[in-house]
Design an enzyme around this catalytic site. Structure first.
Site, PDB file in Angstrom:
ATOM      1  N   VAL A   1       0.837  -1.201   0.000  1.00 12.20           N
ATOM      2  CA  VAL A   1       0.000   0.000   0.000  1.00 12.20           C
ATOM      3  C   VAL A   1       0.869   1.247   0.000  1.00 12.20           C
ATOM      4  O   VAL A   1       1.923   1.291   0.628  1.00 12.20           O
ATOM      5  CB  VAL A   1      -0.959   0.038   1.217  1.00 12.20           C
ATOM      6  CG1 VAL A   1      -1.967  -1.079   1.149  1.00 12.20           C
ATOM      7  CG2 VAL A   1      -0.195  -0.023   2.528  1.00 12.20           C
ATOM      8  N   ASP A   2       0.418   2.249  -0.715  1.00 15.19           N
ATOM      9  CA  ASP A   2       1.029   3.566  -0.637  1.00 15.19           C
ATOM     10  C   ASP A   2       0.562   4.214   0.664  1.00 15.19           C
ATOM     11  O   ASP A   2      -0.484   3.858   1.203  1.00 15.19           O
ATOM     12  CB  ASP A   2       0.585   4.388  -1.850  1.00 15.19           C
ATOM     13  CG  ASP A   2       1.169   5.786  -1.835  1.00 15.19           C
ATOM     14  OD1 ASP A   2       2.356   5.921  -1.503  1.00 15.19           O
ATOM     15  OD2 ASP A   2       0.433   6.739  -2.137  1.00 15.19           O
TER      16      ASP A   2
END
Length: 639
Positions: free
Chosen positions: A311-312
């Protein structure tokens, strides 16, 4: 007349006529000397039910495909030739009933698509020459002002230019709670007003609306085949001819034509052929209802195997809107407002994302930022330098001070490090050769970020990895607050791609979740690319493997759980289909199963497979429901 035509062409017409003829045959057989009439009625029943089957078989042969219809056709024709009229009528009648039931239940599995089409608005009220005019929704022009009243459907995608109201966006995002809308907010076609009055400037019409793109994507996705389904199609292309050869050999070796014809019927792979597509259609339909768009069966199948989620941080785990959290005055005789004022005046001409929270904080504090700086220059990796009222202003890290020969005599670097360990982004402020103090900004962690990570683990994901361009102390603070397993900070877009590729080489099935252009290379490389908040992005809807239409992080574990349920459902269906064929073949070879009984059990297995797949249409209890209730009561920390 239309009703008569509809009945004649309806799915139940053929089995109904065939069934009536069979009943008439049984009735006639009770009469004295009516045996011949009973036989002809039974033949008629077989011909009525069998004609469409033979027609479908011939069409399949025309494109070099040996279908299930061909097996039933050969068995029925053979039974008629050897005088087994009841067997011929029973086989074709039962097959016709099975086909009608299959068609009806498959249509039900596509209910999500039908629901989406049903929410498409028919009419719109627009302002033309100062008057309200009701027109077909398809006739609204780009740039026209549309009026949305209480209870009406929004006919276009657009921006609210006046008014306030609450819209039910369940058809787009899957969110059941109405969303408040006011000037500047975006709205989507197909959503329903639950109160208020809105004036909307049309920015998307007809096929260019989010709803139209979703319908198109769901149509394509439900027709797209998973890898397992493609394998099953290849298997069927060999299996069906093999059954014909097996039946021929059994008939020749045993000398029993009836045995050969019965083998043709019981070995039909109907349940096997339908076992995968019916589950995929149901799974994709369920996800579409919940605001989750899955591109096709292949990605649904891959999503079920995800064991690592990358995930960013910014905009995914956090809200993506940094806020000023700290202003620390260090120089003697300097207060916080002075530190903030110099920072705001310097940042007034900056394009850096952190300039906005500084300017907003200055405005809230009543600090006037009247003019742009006389000069501003970014210093890559260090900060900015600006000329304000003839003075040089530096905003950045210790390396920036050192570059310009400014001595840190007040402990600004120590203060900045302390703020960084708390997950904030610090910036030292200096004017000419004097350090005034330190300011810090932080992004607020989404309230459901920790619940998402917990739900992903519960759904079977082994590891959740953060990939961010932010500094490591900030990334570590977010990871500690959310339960992230592994952190990679200070990354460029190509670095994110390399890490995803490295995880794949280690044998992991990786999903990448992001919402920005800088995530694009990693999203494309991952086994499954997931776009967040895709309702407002046409590109995300069309290109993402999985698009979460709303901005709800908890839709991600929901999507993975549904994918796993669907794959499990497919496996169950395959077992049911193979077990049925195995048992029937054994029964025929042992002499205990007739042609009609074989067809009855065959159609029963098809219906069991369909009914099993339809369980996917029910909404499962979300895996995250328990932790979310706790998280929702807590305020999200700023990082």
């Amino acid at each position: 007349m239309n009703k008569i035509n509809a009945w004649i062409n309806g799915r139940w017409t053929t089995p109904a006529l065939s069934g009536l003829l069979i009943l008439a045959s049984f009735t006639a057989s009770k009469g004295y000397g009516a045996a011949l009439a009973a036989q002809w009625l039974m033949v008629a029943a077989a011909l009525v039910a069998g004609a469409p089957i033979v027609r479908n078989a011939v069409r399949a042969l025309a494109v070099r495909h040996i279908s299930i219809d061909l097996l039933v056709s050969i068995a029925a024709v053979g039974a008629l030739i050897i005088g087994e009229y009841w067997e011929a009528a029973a086989v074709t009648f039962l097959f016709a009933i099975g086909h009608a039931l299959e068609s009806a239940t498959l249509n039900k599995t596509r209910a999500a698509l039908a629901e989406l089409i049903a929410v498409a608005p028919d009419t719109a009220i627009v302002m033309r020459k100062g008057e309200q005019v009701e027109i077909p929704a398809a006739s609204v022009a780009m740039g026209e002002v549309v009026l949305v009243k209480n209870g009406a459907k929004v006919p276009v995608d657009g921006e609210v230019i006046a008014g306030t109201g609450a819209l039910d966006e369940a058809s787009i995002t899957g969110e059941s709670i109405p969303v408040e809308k006011s000037k500047g907010d975006h709205v989507f076609a197909g959503t329903i007003s639950r109160g208020g009055f809105l004036q909307v400037l049309a920015t998307g019409i007809g096929a260019d609306t989010t709803l139209a793109r979703i319908i198109h994507r769901v149509e394509d996705a439900q027709d797209a085949k998973a890898r397992t389904q493609k394998f099953m199609d290849r298997f069927s292309s060999w299996y069906t001819p093999a059954v014909v050869v097996l039946a021929l050999l059994a008939g020749l070796i045993s000398g029993s034509v009836v045995l050969g014809l019965t083998l043709l019927v019981v070995a039909c792979p109907g349940a096997l052929v339908i076992s995968i597509p019916v589950s995929i259609v149901a799974g994709i339909g369920r996800s579409a209802r919940d605001g989750i768009l899955i591109k096709g069966g292949e990605f649904l199948e891959t999503a079920a195997k995800i064991d690592v989620v990358a995930v960013d941080k910014t905009g995914t785990l956090t809200k993506g809107r940094p806020q000023l959290t700290d202003v620390v005055a260090l120089a003697p005789g300097v207060d916080k407002n002075q530190v903030l004022a110099w920072a705001a005046r310097a940042e007034a001409g900056s394009e850096h994302p952190l300039a906005r929270p500084i300017l907003e904080a200055a405005e809230q504090a009543g600090i006037a930022v009247a003019e742009l700086p006389e000069h501003i220059e970014p210093v890559i990796g260090k900060g900015i330098t600006a000329r304000v009222e003839g003075k040089r202003v530096l905003i950045g890290n210790l390396a920036l001070l050192e570059q310009f020969g400014v001595a840190d005599t007040v402990g600004a670097d120590r203060q900045a490090h302390q703020l960084a360990t708390q997950g904030r982004t610090p910036m030292i402020v200096a004017v000419d050769d004097q350090v005034l103090g330190v300011i810090a900004v932080a992004d607020e962690i989404r309230r459901d970020a920790a619940a998402m990570v917990a739900a992903l683990h519960k759904a079977g994901v082994k590891k959740v990895v953060m990939l961010t361009g932010d500094v490591k102390p900030v990334a570590d603070a977010v990871a500690a607050a959310t339960g992230i397993d592994e952190v990679h900070a200070g990354l460029l877009p190509e670095d994110k791609l390399d890490i995803v590729a490295r995880l794949q080489r280690a044998g992991h099935v990786v999903a990448m979740v992001g919402d920005g252009v800088n995530d694009a290379p990693a999203l494309a490389t991952a086994d499954v690319g997931v776009a967040m908040g895709a309702a407002g992005s046409a590109v995300a809807v069309e290109t993402a493997d999985i698009a979460l239409m709303g901005d709800d992080l908890l839709k991600l574990p929901e999507a993975i759980s549904l994918a796993r349920r669907t794959l499990s459902n497919i496996r169950q269906n395959i077992v049911i289909a193979l077990a049925t064929v195995g048992l029937l073949l054994t029964g025929v070879l042992m002499g205990g199963v007739t042609m009609a009984a074989g067809m009855l059990f065959h159609e029963g297995s098809v219906l069991i497979v369909i009914a099993n797949a339809m369980r996917l249409l029910r909404r499962a209890t979300p895996a995250h429901s328990a932790p979310l209730s706790t998280v929702a009561r807590e305020s999200a920390p700023s990082i």
